[in-house]
Design an enzyme around this catalytic site. Structure first.
Site, PDB file in Angstrom:
ATOM      1  N   ASP A   7     -11.837  19.038  10.584  1.00  0.00           N
ATOM      2  CA  ASP A   7     -11.302  17.769  10.088  1.00  0.00           C
ATOM      3  C   ASP A   7     -11.890  17.554   8.693  1.00  0.00           C
ATOM      4  O   ASP A   7     -12.520  18.444   8.115  1.00  0.00           O
ATOM      5  CB  ASP A   7     -11.575  16.617  11.071  1.00  0.00           C
ATOM      6  CG  ASP A   7     -13.034  16.166  11.089  1.00  0.00           C
ATOM      7  OD1 ASP A   7     -13.894  16.818  10.445  1.00  0.00           O
ATOM      8  OD2 ASP A   7     -13.329  15.154  11.763  1.00  0.00           O
ATOM      9  N   CYS A  64     -16.329  19.709  12.517  1.00  0.00           N
ATOM     10  CA  CYS A  64     -16.054  18.306  12.160  1.00  0.00           C
ATOM     11  C   CYS A  64     -17.354  17.754  11.586  1.00  0.00           C
ATOM     12  O   CYS A  64     -18.245  18.528  11.222  1.00  0.00           O
ATOM     13  CB  CYS A  64     -15.508  17.499  13.343  1.00  0.00           C
ATOM     14  SG  CYS A  64     -16.625  17.234  14.730  1.00  0.00           S
ATOM     15  N   THR A  66     -19.885  16.065  12.917  1.00  0.00           N
ATOM     16  CA  THR A  66     -21.037  16.397  13.769  1.00  0.00           C
ATOM     17  C   THR A  66     -20.835  17.685  14.558  1.00  0.00           C
ATOM     18  O   THR A  66     -21.798  18.231  15.089  1.00  0.00           O
ATOM     19  CB  THR A  66     -21.257  15.283  14.815  1.00  0.00           C
ATOM     20  OG1 THR A  66     -20.046  15.162  15.586  1.00  0.00           O
ATOM     21  CG2 THR A  66     -21.584  13.950  14.156  1.00  0.00           C
ATOM     22  N   HIS A  97     -25.195  34.900  26.746  1.00  0.00           N
ATOM     23  CA  HIS A  97     -25.232  34.302  28.091  1.00  0.00           C
ATOM     24  C   HIS A  97     -23.922  33.651  28.509  1.00  0.00           C
ATOM     25  O   HIS A  97     -23.569  33.684  29.680  1.00  0.00           O
ATOM     26  CB  HIS A  97     -26.333  33.231  28.177  1.00  0.00           C
ATOM     27  CG  HIS A  97     -27.723  33.794  28.068  1.00  0.00           C
ATOM     28  ND1 HIS A  97     -28.810  33.176  28.640  1.00  0.00           N
ATOM     29  CD2 HIS A  97     -28.199  34.896  27.448  1.00  0.00           C
ATOM     30  CE1 HIS A  97     -29.908  33.893  28.381  1.00  0.00           C
ATOM     31  NE2 HIS A  97     -29.553  34.944  27.645  1.00  0.00           N
ATOM     32  N   HIS A 133     -24.724  36.524  34.377  1.00  0.00           N
ATOM     33  CA  HIS A 133     -23.993  35.712  33.398  1.00  0.00           C
ATOM     34  C   HIS A 133     -22.493  35.718  33.684  1.00  0.00           C
ATOM     35  O   HIS A 133     -21.823  34.690  33.542  1.00  0.00           O
ATOM     36  CB  HIS A 133     -24.288  36.211  31.977  1.00  0.00           C
ATOM     37  CG  HIS A 133     -25.718  35.990  31.580  1.00  0.00           C
ATOM     38  ND1 HIS A 133     -26.340  34.770  31.720  1.00  0.00           N
ATOM     39  CD2 HIS A 133     -26.656  36.836  31.093  1.00  0.00           C
ATOM     40  CE1 HIS A 133     -27.594  34.870  31.313  1.00  0.00           C
ATOM     41  NE2 HIS A 133     -27.821  36.114  30.933  1.00  0.00           N
TER      42      HIS A 133
HETATM   43  C1  RB5 Z   1     -15.128  11.692  11.302  1.00  0.00           C
HETATM   44  O1  RB5 Z   1     -15.588  10.602  10.597  1.00  0.00           O
HETATM   45  C2  RB5 Z   1     -16.107  12.078  12.386  1.00  0.00           C
HETATM   46  O2  RB5 Z   1     -16.097  11.124  13.397  1.00  0.00           O
HETATM   47  C3  RB5 Z   1     -15.788  13.441  12.930  1.00  0.00           C
HETATM   48  O3  RB5 Z   1     -15.807  14.368  11.901  1.00  0.00           O
HETATM   49  C4  RB5 Z   1     -16.726  13.986  14.000  1.00  0.00           C
HETATM   50  O4  RB5 Z   1     -18.043  13.891  13.601  1.00  0.00           O
HETATM   51  C5  RB5 Z   1     -16.502  13.499  15.366  1.00  0.00           C
HETATM   52  O5  RB5 Z   1     -17.157  13.897  16.326  1.00  0.00           O
END
Ligand code: RB5
Length: 142
Positions: A7, A64, A66, A97, A133
């Site tokens: 994203d 993304c 996080t 694993h 595994h």
């Molecule tokens: C976008 O602002 C953010 O929420 C997305 O990139 C991600 O971190 C969501 O888990």
């Protein structure tokens, strides 16, 4: 063939990943997004997860902000084992694993230097093929 998806929060780091793949002649299909304009991460998580689950692509890379939302999304798809990794040990271990088939990272969590080491470990570590595994992976889907 790798499937790539991100994203807006992962877009900048994905450009580093693409440069790495180009440099190493590793083929990929980029499912987007293609700019830093705000988008919804589930769309890209699903595109990549379905490409991997169908066998169209062998592995996937999802980024993304996080790495959390996009990995949660991918793991809803049957057959997907998406691993959110922000260290090299985990990237190696999840291949050995868990036979993880998607690497997820957070573009707002790790810098490009560490991210590319994580990517390298993920791409170059084989599954152990050890019976315990294999058994545990089978239990994930049962
Ligand atoms: C976008 O602002 C953010 O929420 C997305 O990139 C991600 O971190 C969501 O888990």
């Amino acid at each position: 063939m790798l499937a790539l998806g991100c994203d807006h929060g992962g877009y900048a780091l994905m450009q580093e990943v693409i440069a790495y793949l180009d440099k190493h002649n590793i083929p990929y299909h980029n499912y987007g997004t293609f700019s830093e304009e705000s988008v919804d991460y589930p769309e890209y998580g699903k595109l990549v997860a379905h490409a991997v689950a169908s066998g169209e692509c062998e592995k996937g890379i999802l980024i993304c902000g996080t790495g959390i939302g996009i990995s949660i999304t991918a793991n809803k798809v049957k057959g997907i084992r998406a691993a959110l990794c922000h260290d090299v040990f985990s990237a190696k271990a999840t291949r050995q694993h868990n036979d993880a088939n998607i690497l997820a990272m957070g573009g707002r969590v790790v810098g490009p230097g560490l991210a590319l080491e994580i990517l390298d470990a993920f791409l170059n570590t084989p599954f152990s093929n050890e019976e315990r595994h294999i058994r545990r992976i089978a239990q994930i889907e049962s």
